[in-house]
Scaffold this motif. Structure first.
Motif, PDB file in Angstrom:
ATOM      1  N   UNK A 139       0.842  -1.198   0.000  1.00 53.03           N
ATOM      2  CA  UNK A 139       0.000   0.000   0.000  1.00 53.03           C
ATOM      3  C   UNK A 139       0.873   1.242   0.000  1.00 53.03           C
ATOM      4  N   UNK A 140       0.382   2.304  -0.634  1.00 54.81           N
ATOM      5  CA  UNK A 140       1.117   3.561  -0.726  1.00 54.81           C
ATOM      6  C   UNK A 140       0.198   4.712  -0.356  1.00 54.81           C
ATOM      7  N   UNK A 141       0.725   5.639   0.438  1.00 56.10           N
ATOM      8  CA  UNK A 141      -0.035   6.800   0.890  1.00 56.10           C
ATOM      9  C   UNK A 141       0.821   8.041   0.708  1.00 56.10           C
ATOM     10  N   UNK A 142       0.271   9.073   0.098  1.00 56.63           N
ATOM     11  CA  UNK A 142       1.032  10.307  -0.026  1.00 56.63           C
ATOM     12  C   UNK A 142       1.067  11.028   1.314  1.00 56.63           C
ATOM     13  N   UNK A 143       2.267  11.447   1.724  1.00 57.08           N
ATOM     14  CA  UNK A 143       2.437  12.201   2.960  1.00 57.08           C
ATOM     15  C   UNK A 143       2.957  13.590   2.619  1.00 57.08           C
ATOM     16  N   UNK A 144       3.170  14.420   3.633  1.00 54.87           N
ATOM     17  CA  UNK A 144       3.547  15.810   3.390  1.00 54.87           C
ATOM     18  C   UNK A 144       4.847  15.880   2.582  1.00 54.87           C
ATOM     19  N   UNK A 145       4.965  16.888   1.729  1.00 54.88           N
ATOM     20  CA  UNK A 145       6.180  17.027   0.906  1.00 54.88           C
ATOM     21  C   UNK A 145       7.387  17.383   1.764  1.00 54.88           C
ATOM     22  N   UNK A 146       8.553  17.318   1.149  1.00 58.32           N
ATOM     23  CA  UNK A 146       9.824  17.547   1.844  1.00 58.32           C
ATOM     24  C   UNK A 146      10.663  18.518   1.032  1.00 58.32           C
ATOM     25  N   UNK A 154       7.663  15.508  -3.526  1.00 58.25           N
ATOM     26  CA  UNK A 154       6.474  14.804  -3.024  1.00 58.25           C
ATOM     27  C   UNK A 154       6.907  13.426  -2.515  1.00 58.25           C
ATOM     28  N   UNK A 155       6.138  12.901  -1.560  1.00 67.87           N
ATOM     29  CA  UNK A 155       6.558  11.658  -0.917  1.00 67.87           C
ATOM     30  C   UNK A 155       5.433  10.629  -0.861  1.00 67.87           C
ATOM     31  N   UNK A 156       5.815   9.402  -1.053  1.00 60.23           N
ATOM     32  CA  UNK A 156       4.932   8.266  -0.832  1.00 60.23           C
ATOM     33  C   UNK A 156       5.461   7.456   0.345  1.00 60.23           C
ATOM     34  N   UNK A 157       4.586   7.149   1.270  1.00 65.18           N
ATOM     35  CA  UNK A 157       4.925   6.215   2.353  1.00 65.18           C
ATOM     36  C   UNK A 157       4.356   4.860   1.967  1.00 65.18           C
TER      37      UNK A 157
END
Length: 243
Positions: A139-146, A154-157
């Motif tokens: 599973x992948x969830x977008x989290x706050x950018x860095x 942009x980030x995927x957890x």
């Protein structure tokens, strides 16, 4: 999976050549050169000679040669690691190899089978990214950018199930404006949970698929920053070929 996450993941897959193209291949071969501090931490010597890495795309399987001798190679799957001769004669093997890292710390020595297992799962993961994000149970969830170095990523957890052999269950992936992977954060479960930030650059293309040609993994500090003086693993990848 939320709308923004789905949009980002689709962009990432497209930027790396597209899932449809990826599914048209069964295997990838590459030349790898590996260096870094991790090997010395594990009581090992790592030379800078190129090796040939083979990764299967439809199953968790990998092999590198030469390994410990010009006529030897590894045979990795999550449930077994083996060292064998190039004509298939068994030299050494370990079943349920992940369990052999239980209780390990950052400086616990590795034997050749530990090293072979680490090489197998790590390179299998790297040479199937980002397409392994689409495997069942992942599973992948977008989290706050860095923000870093004047860039905004942009980030995927990504959460991996126990069925996928990789560094750890939860990992963060950073993507630039072109949806190319630029940083990868994880904990090295096989080495006492050592935190790492791996940077990726010098993309190369083979048969329409794009992969980073250089990977540099540094120790990651409590502020989520790389410790420049502690380059744990450096991997140069070249001569990619998909079949």
């Amino acid at each position: 999976m939320g709308g923004r996450t789905s949009e980002l993941l689709q962009g990432v897959l497209a930027a790396h050549g597209g899932l449809a193209r990826w599914k048209g291949f069964e295997r990838v071969d590459a030349s790898i050169v590996t260096e870094g501090l991790l090997w010395g931490m594990k009581g090992l010597v790592q030379d800078s000679e190129p090796r040939r890495m083979t990764v299967w795309l439809r199953e968790q399987r990998a092999s590198v040669m030469p390994f410990g001798g010009p006529d030897r190679r590894t045979a990795w799957t999550p449930g077994r690691i083996a060292i064998e001769t190039t004509d298939g004669q068994l030299v050494a093997e370990r079943t349920e190899p992940r369990a052999s890292f239980s209780g390990h710390g950052e400086s616990t020595p590795w034997d050749p089978l530990h090293r072979a297992y680490f090489n197998g799962y790590a390179l299998w993961s790297y040479l199937t990214m980002p397409f392994l994000f689409t495997l069942p149970g992942v599973t992948a969830e977008e989290i706050e950018p860095w923000e870093e170095g004047g860039q905004r990523w942009r980030r995927l957890r990504v959460r991996f199930p126990d069925s996928v052999a990789t560094h750890c269950a939860l990992q963060d992936f950073y993507f630039d404006g072109d949806c190319l992977l630029r940083r990868h954060d994880y904990q090295l479960d096989v080495s006492g949970g050592l935190p790492a930030a791996q940077y990726l650059h010098d993309y190369i293309e083979a048969q329409g698929l794009r992969m980073p040609g250089k990977r540099r993994a540094y120790r990651r500090d409590a502020d989520n920053r790389a410790v420049d003086a502690q380059l744990l693993v450096a991997i140069d990848i070249s001569d990619l070929h998909y079949t």
